[in-house]
Enzyme design. Structure first.
Site, PDB file in Angstrom:
ATOM      1  N   SER A  62      18.905   3.332  36.452  1.00 49.21           N
ATOM      2  CA  SER A  62      19.684   3.150  35.321  1.00 49.21           C
ATOM      3  C   SER A  62      20.357   4.608  35.209  1.00 49.21           C
ATOM      4  O   SER A  62      21.112   5.036  34.142  1.00 49.21           O
ATOM      5  CB  SER A  62      18.987   3.162  34.035  1.00 49.21           C
ATOM      6  OG  SER A  62      17.623   3.828  33.841  1.00 49.21           O
ATOM      7  N   HIS A  86      45.775 -19.048   3.280  1.00 46.87           N
ATOM      8  CA  HIS A  86      46.205 -19.974   4.256  1.00 46.87           C
ATOM      9  C   HIS A  86      47.506 -19.683   5.071  1.00 46.87           C
ATOM     10  O   HIS A  86      48.257 -20.407   5.645  1.00 46.87           O
ATOM     11  CB  HIS A  86      46.503 -21.429   3.901  1.00 46.87           C
ATOM     12  CG  HIS A  86      45.379 -21.830   2.932  1.00 46.87           C
ATOM     13  ND1 HIS A  86      44.315 -22.582   3.088  1.00 46.87           N
ATOM     14  CD2 HIS A  86      45.396 -21.663   1.427  1.00 46.87           C
ATOM     15  CE1 HIS A  86      43.624 -22.895   2.099  1.00 46.87           C
ATOM     16  NE2 HIS A  86      44.128 -22.229   1.273  1.00 46.87           N
ATOM     17  N   SER A 129      57.922  -3.896  27.965  1.00 48.13           N
ATOM     18  CA  SER A 129      57.508  -4.908  28.793  1.00 48.13           C
ATOM     19  C   SER A 129      58.242  -4.263  30.129  1.00 48.13           C
ATOM     20  O   SER A 129      59.093  -3.419  30.233  1.00 48.13           O
ATOM     21  CB  SER A 129      58.231  -6.023  28.508  1.00 48.13           C
ATOM     22  OG  SER A 129      58.458  -7.094  29.605  1.00 48.13           O
ATOM     23  N   LYS A 189      62.010  -5.535  24.819  1.00 47.31           N
ATOM     24  CA  LYS A 189      60.670  -5.803  24.104  1.00 47.31           C
ATOM     25  C   LYS A 189      60.231  -4.386  23.688  1.00 47.31           C
ATOM     26  O   LYS A 189      60.049  -3.380  24.310  1.00 47.31           O
ATOM     27  CB  LYS A 189      59.552  -6.192  25.168  1.00 47.31           C
ATOM     28  CG  LYS A 189      59.789  -7.848  25.504  1.00 47.31           C
ATOM     29  CD  LYS A 189      59.486  -8.814  24.268  1.00 47.31           C
ATOM     30  CE  LYS A 189      57.942  -8.833  24.156  1.00 47.31           C
ATOM     31  NZ  LYS A 189      57.263  -9.616  24.693  1.00 47.31           N
ATOM     32  N   GLU A 194      46.699  -5.071  19.395  1.00 47.07           N
ATOM     33  CA  GLU A 194      46.175  -6.142  20.297  1.00 47.07           C
ATOM     34  C   GLU A 194      45.127  -5.761  20.946  1.00 47.07           C
ATOM     35  O   GLU A 194      44.251  -6.355  21.154  1.00 47.07           O
ATOM     36  CB  GLU A 194      47.082  -6.435  21.376  1.00 47.07           C
ATOM     37  CG  GLU A 194      48.456  -7.361  20.727  1.00 47.07           C
ATOM     38  CD  GLU A 194      49.430  -7.540  21.788  1.00 47.07           C
ATOM     39  OE1 GLU A 194      49.734  -8.655  22.093  1.00 47.07           O
ATOM     40  OE2 GLU A 194      50.150  -6.735  22.427  1.00 47.07           O
TER      41      GLU A 194
HETATM   42  N1  ARG Z   1      14.870   3.620  32.141  1.00 43.98           N
HETATM   43  C1  ARG Z   1      13.887   2.882  31.498  1.00 43.98           C
HETATM   44  C2  ARG Z   1      14.539   2.253  30.087  1.00 43.98           C
HETATM   45  O1  ARG Z   1      15.598   2.678  30.178  1.00 43.98           O
HETATM   46  C3  ARG Z   1      13.015   4.163  30.920  1.00 43.98           C
HETATM   47  C4  ARG Z   1      11.700   3.438  30.472  1.00 43.98           C
HETATM   48  C5  ARG Z   1      10.851   2.850  31.738  1.00 43.98           C
HETATM   49  N2  ARG Z   1       9.523   2.506  31.390  1.00 43.98           N
HETATM   50  C6  ARG Z   1       8.826   1.970  32.331  1.00 43.98           C
HETATM   51  N3  ARG Z   1       7.813   1.537  31.885  1.00 43.98           N
HETATM   52  N4  ARG Z   1       9.457   1.605  33.396  1.00 43.98           N
HETATM   53  O2  ARG Z   1      14.050   1.309  29.519  1.00 43.98           O
END
Ligand code: ARG
Length: 473
Positions: free
Chosen positions: A25, A158, A279, A285, A292
């Protein structure tokens, strides 16, 4: 590169590179790094305070962590996929900086209570910033309202012309929505501001920790009462995403109006060049890309809310890796809401020009004063439903004759009902139609002026007493 995983002693072989990427992550949770460091410093201080590590060790840990913060800010700390996540990345770097004592940081802690702490610290800050952005947005709505109390605009139900209103009244409706958004975030903040730190993996810890101590350092209002709840609760994030979605829905509704108003069909506003785009093929335009995009981005934030609800619904206690999926939803919602609030604030401040002559003409050329004819009779003793039916017939006749109500002669009025007098013309003039709706919260100029004044006072009062704004650290 290919450093070992923190947990690799337990494993026979290394993680498959594709799985390492899948599992990691760090690409997105790096956004939490400063909060992770802040949380870890509080934890290190607590370890020193309770004698779990020596006071000197605690200082070494905290100093090393501060160094990582500086390295990160200077762009010198850029952990790769092998670090897995921001928590491992920081811990690993800490050990490189302070040596073996760095390995003591994670005593009496799990990444589960750690990541929960990080997100809460992050959201606290973000809620504070989003509330500030809402105030800015309310400020420009109010500025526009103040100068347009007497400007009339058709009011719709409406999407059919209903009754004319003060443009300020229309704008102040959005001010009120934004006010609820601001209050709602303040309410969510109370559930964000609870410390899970010290809950460990799920069951607490064998060490004599002091959860109140870390909570105090981190300025958490309370601590979670149950460690299993603490590490697996994401209600606060769902509430935040719900609030973010509602903000987006409000911005999207306003966007839709601006888009309609700027069309040739309405021509109520002109888009200024600083906030419109052209555009690639049609030279004539001028497109309302800003509203949007805001309208379009609303889908993302509402989608993130949905994603997190579905993410949570089948989770057994306590932590599950599914929870790693909360982050991108939260981060993207935060970025989107901030960007949209900023763009809409700029659009309202300098990107729109209301076509006042067109607005005045619009309210004078329709039957949106028909209710006032019925009210005129009702005020003179005719039962409302009877008056309503009579006016319905008048409208029908007028449409057939290509006339408006104001075009009828006094004789024609009197032939319809003897209660009509010369003052009917005054009663159906657009300014009077608006002025007359002086019921509390109505569009009558007196009411609108009062609403605008009250709103201005609300914003001024806050500037002079900072305690009313929820501040973060
Ligand atoms: N990267 C993990 C998360 O965002 C951190 C916690 C991970 N904990 C674990 N027991 N693997 O949730």
């Amino acid at each position: 590169m290919n450093q070992q995983q923190t947990w690799s002693q337990r494993f026979e072989s290394a993680l498959h590179p594709a799985i390492a990427r899948f599992n990691a992550s760090i690409n997105f949770d790096i956004e939490l790094i400063e909060y992770d460091i802040t949380g870890s410093i509080a934890h290190a201080k607590m370890l020193g305070h309770t004698g779990i590590v020596t006071p000197e060790e605690a200082v070494q840990l905290a100093t090393g962590l501060e160094q990582i913060r500086q390295e990160y800010r200077q762009g010198k700390f850029t952990p790769g996929i092998d670090a897995e996540d921001v928590h491992f990345a920081v811990e690993r770097r800490l050990t490189e900086i302070v040596g073996d004592v760095g390995k003591k940081l994670h005593t009496a802690r799990s990444r589960n209570d750690q990541v929960g702490t990080d997100i809460r610290l992050y959201l606290r800050d973000q809620i504070y910033q989003i509330r500030q952005a809402i105030r800015e947005f309310q400020g420009v709505l109010l500025d526009l309202a103040e100068t347009n109390i007497q400007t009339l605009i058709p009011g719709y139900t409406h999407l059919q012309r209903a009754q004319p209103v003060s443009l300020a009244h229309h704008l102040m409706a959005y001010f009120q929505m934004a006010q609820r958004d601001w209050e709602r975030l303040g309410d969510v903040y109370q559930r964000v501001n609870i410390s899970p730190l010290g809950s460990g993996a799920l069951a607490g810890t064998t060490f004599p920790i002091d959860r109140h101590y870390t909570a105090k350092i981190l300025q958490f209002e309370k601590i979670y009462a149950n460690s299993m709840d603490a590490v697996s609760d994401r209600d606060f994030a769902i509430e935040f995403l719900a609030s973010a979605s509602i903000i987006m829905v409000h911005l999207s509704r306003l966007s839709e109006e601006v888009i309609l108003w700027s069309s040739q069909e309405f021509s109520f506003v002109k888009l200024k060049d600083s906030c419109a785009t052209g555009s690639s093929i049609m030279p004539q335009k001028k497109n309302p890309d800003v509203p949007e995009l805001v309208r379009g981005k609303t889908g993302r934030v509402c989608g993130h809310l949905q994603a997190l609800l579905v993410l949570m619904k089948g989770l057994p206690l306590a932590y599950n890796k599914d929870l790693q999926e909360d982050k991108e939803a939260i981060f993207d919602s935060v970025h989107t809401v901030k960007a949209c609030l900023e763009a809409m604030t700029i659009l309202l401040r300098e990107g729109l020009e209301f076509s006042t002559p067109r607005l005045s003409a619009a309210v004078a050329e329709d039957f949106s004063n028909a209710t006032d004819v019925a009210d005129y009779l009702a005020a003179r003793g005719v039962p409302f439903r009877e008056a309503y039916n009579l006016v319905g017939k008048v409208v029908k006749t007028c449409i057939a004759a290509g006339k408006l109500l104001k075009d009828l002669s006094l004789e024609e009025w009197k032939a319809l009902h003897p209660a009509f007098e010369q003052d009917i013309y005054q009663a159906i003039a657009p300014q009077q139609v608006v002025a007359a709706r002086n019921s509390y919260g109505g569009t009558g100029f007196e009411q609108v002026s009062q609403a605008v004044t009250a709103a201005r006072q609300l914003l001024i009062a806050e500037h002079t007493s900072p305690t009313t704004a929820t501040s973060s650290n």
